[in-house]
Motif scaffolding. Structure first.
Motif, PDB file in Angstrom:
ATOM      1  N   ALA A   1       1.260  -1.740  -0.347  1.00  0.00           N
ATOM      2  CA  ALA A   1      -0.286   0.292   0.083  1.00  0.00           C
ATOM      3  C   ALA A   1       0.737   1.234   0.017  1.00  0.00           C
ATOM      4  O   ALA A   1       0.252   2.136   0.019  1.00  0.00           O
ATOM      5  CB  ALA A   1      -1.101  -0.052   1.159  1.00  0.00           C
ATOM      6  N   ALA A   2       2.164   1.303   1.096  1.00  0.00           N
ATOM      7  CA  ALA A   2       3.190   2.334   0.746  1.00  0.00           C
ATOM      8  C   ALA A   2       3.747   2.395  -0.649  1.00  0.00           C
ATOM      9  O   ALA A   2       3.428   3.536  -1.305  1.00  0.00           O
ATOM     10  CB  ALA A   2       4.126   2.479   2.131  1.00  0.00           C
ATOM     11  N   ARG A   3       3.942   1.500  -0.717  1.00  0.00           N
ATOM     12  CA  ARG A   3       4.690   1.586  -2.708  1.00  0.00           C
ATOM     13  C   ARG A   3       3.473   2.413  -3.190  1.00  0.00           C
ATOM     14  O   ARG A   3       3.891   3.309  -4.612  1.00  0.00           O
ATOM     15  CB  ARG A   3       4.889   0.709  -2.965  1.00  0.00           C
ATOM     16  CG  ARG A   3       5.687   0.360  -4.432  1.00  0.00           C
ATOM     17  CD  ARG A   3       6.409  -0.950  -4.578  1.00  0.00           C
ATOM     18  NE  ARG A   3       7.671  -1.660  -3.434  1.00  0.00           N
ATOM     19  CZ  ARG A   3       8.689  -0.921  -3.431  1.00  0.00           C
ATOM     20  NH1 ARG A   3       8.932  -0.398  -4.015  1.00  0.00           N
ATOM     21  NH2 ARG A   3       9.298  -1.974  -2.079  1.00  0.00           N
ATOM     22  N   ILE A   4       1.962   1.374  -3.433  1.00  0.00           N
ATOM     23  CA  ILE A   4       0.531   1.695  -4.157  1.00  0.00           C
ATOM     24  C   ILE A   4       1.064   3.561  -4.263  1.00  0.00           C
ATOM     25  O   ILE A   4       0.916   4.765  -5.003  1.00  0.00           O
ATOM     26  CB  ILE A   4      -0.015   1.119  -4.143  1.00  0.00           C
ATOM     27  CG1 ILE A   4       0.631  -0.212  -4.586  1.00  0.00           C
ATOM     28  CG2 ILE A   4      -1.341   1.721  -4.998  1.00  0.00           C
ATOM     29  CD1 ILE A   4      -1.067  -1.004  -3.980  1.00  0.00           C
ATOM     30  N   ARG A   5       0.885   4.247  -3.352  1.00  0.00           N
ATOM     31  CA  ARG A   5       0.789   5.355  -2.977  1.00  0.00           C
ATOM     32  C   ARG A   5       1.666   6.011  -2.670  1.00  0.00           C
ATOM     33  O   ARG A   5       1.408   7.645  -2.959  1.00  0.00           O
ATOM     34  CB  ARG A   5      -0.207   5.190  -1.693  1.00  0.00           C
ATOM     35  CG  ARG A   5      -1.727   4.975  -1.573  1.00  0.00           C
ATOM     36  CD  ARG A   5      -2.643   5.237  -0.470  1.00  0.00           C
ATOM     37  NE  ARG A   5      -4.223   4.544  -0.493  1.00  0.00           N
ATOM     38  CZ  ARG A   5      -4.941   4.085  -0.677  1.00  0.00           C
ATOM     39  NH1 ARG A   5      -3.966   4.307   1.482  1.00  0.00           N
ATOM     40  NH2 ARG A   5      -6.370   3.657  -0.813  1.00  0.00           N
TER      41      ARG A   5
END
Length: 430
Positions: free
Chosen positions: A128-132
């Motif tokens: 999620a951190a990588r996507i956002r």
């Protein structure tokens, strides 16, 4: 209606090049896939001009599920890892055939666009951190809740799908002596990541998702019937078998060797063209099978798990995917465009839009149509290359698929399916 308002994503490339996509929450439909290169804008997927026309123009760039392609109508039992279940497949294509998940599958319902405030339930904290961390305009995540019994399928299934655009890092280094029209310039990439999980404990359900998208790399040149047909496109599919089908187009459980017409190795699609066109499932060669899992044990999936890192990276060499040469390559000499597909799925359908009728539906204005449904200028047969990457057909019904892929998901597993398309271009000779 909100489900027909396009979600617009873009990812600039170098100079004036880049790609953009418009996604409709209705059916998670890719309404437009725009490639800007060589001073021209191409929309490389067919379809209607008006988003609401996708209701009637079914399976045109939408997701399909819970289960892609054809399943025999009736009740079927299955078992995975000691968990048993059954479905009652509902008729829609014919009294004997349940197509693409049933009468009201995932293609015919609105999906929820998740906002920055919404927690991602099927992606780890690291993912999620990588996507956002990606540019805000370059990605979107959609969610669907499918209740137990939906279209006869057991288990409450939650699905999340990531749609992401990736820019190339830098221009390809080329020799000063290389003619410009022989250079493949990286324009950008599109990644789709499909995740699914059962809500209940001790449950099992068939899941086989794909994007039912149809490509035409020449239609935006708008030069008449010659550029609407896809017979001059060249296609490579790294397969050595196709699925054997019965008279109702249902899978018999056997994959058979390719015929010359079904051997695609940089061959023009129109060469050895079957009388009825193409509507076949190709099983990729064994040495092309991905090491990336399609089901992840939940016991090993934690906050630090990251299965999207490679998918969201820029591709310095689009001729190689995450695991070697691309599974599929589609190219047009006229437009100079090339698509290279990478996936962890075991094969692909190739459908040449054989059942299309110019009297039904609508054709986009950028493809020379009026954009008006029913005006008689829609798409003719063989005007698109539908490449639906997914696991084998109705595999949960055939015991000979058990050793490879049964397309079943239990409560202890996370479904993980990815497709990435790298887009390159040459200076157009058209």
């Amino acid at each position: 209606m909100a489900e027909f308002k396009p979600v617009k994503l873009s990812s600039p490339g170098h100079s004036d090049d880049g790609i953009a996509v418009e996604v409709l929450p209705y059916g998670l439909t890719i309404h437009k896939l725009l490639v800007q290169t060589d001073g021209r804008i191409h929309d490389i997927v067919i379809g209607p001009e008006n988003p609401t026309d996708h209701v009637a123009q079914k399976y045109t760039n939408s997701i399909v599920g819970r289960y892609v392609n054809r399943v025999p109508v009736g009740t079927h039992s299955f078992e995975r890892n000691g968990v048993r279940g059954d479905i009652t497949a509902l008729p829609n294509e014919s009294p004997l055939v349940s197509l693409h998940g049933g009468p009201k599958g995932f293609d015919a319902v609105p999906w929820t666009l998740l906002t920055e405030k919404d927690a991602l339930q099927l992606f780890s904290k690291a993912e999620a951190a990588r996507i956002r961390a990606q540019p805000e305009s370059s990605f979107a995540v959609f969610r669907l809740e499918s209740p137990s019994g939906d279209q006869g399928y057991p288990g409450s299934l939650i699905v999340e799908v990531l749609v992401a655009l990736i820019s190339p890092d830098h221009q390809q280094k080329i020799s000063e002596n290389t003619p410009q029209n022989e250079v493949d310039n990286r324009v950008g990439s599109l990644a789709l990541v499909y995740r699914a999980k059962l809500r209940e404990a001790n449950a099992v359900t068939p899941v086989n998702l794909t994007q039912h998208w149809g490509f035409n790399l020449e239609a935006s040149l708008n030069k008449g019937p010659e550029t609407l047909s896809v017979k001059h496109h060249t296609l490579t599919i790294q397969a050595d078998k196709i699925a054997e089908l019965d008279s109702d187009s249902l899978f018999t459980g056997r994959h058979v060797p390719l015929t010359p017409a079904h051997t695609h190795q940089a061959k023009p699609i129109g060469k050895d063209f079957p009388e009825k066109g193409y509507d076949d499932y190709y099983l990729f060669k064994d040495d092309l099978q991905s090491a990336v899992p399609t089901r992840i044990p939940l016991s090993s999936f934690n906050d630090d798990s990251d299965f999207v890192q490679d998918l969201l990276r820029s591709s310095d060499n689009p001729e190689r995917g995450l695991r070697g040469p691309p599974a599929i390559e589609l190219a047009s000499e006229r437009s100079g465009l090339k698509l290279l597909f990478d996936t962890n799925q075991r094969g692909t359908m190739f459908y040449s839009n054989a059942l299309a009728k110019s009297s039904a539906g609508a054709r986009k204005k950028i493809h020379g149509g009026s954009g008006v449904s029913g005006s008689g200028d829609a798409y003719d047969p063989h005007t698109a290359v539908f490449l639906e990457l997914h696991h084998p057909l109705a595999a949960f019904l055939h015991t000979n698929e058990k050793a490879g892929e049964d397309t079943l998901l239990t409560s202890e597993e996370l479904y993980h399916n990815y497709v990435r398309v790298d887009i390159t271009s040459k200076q157009s000779p058209a």
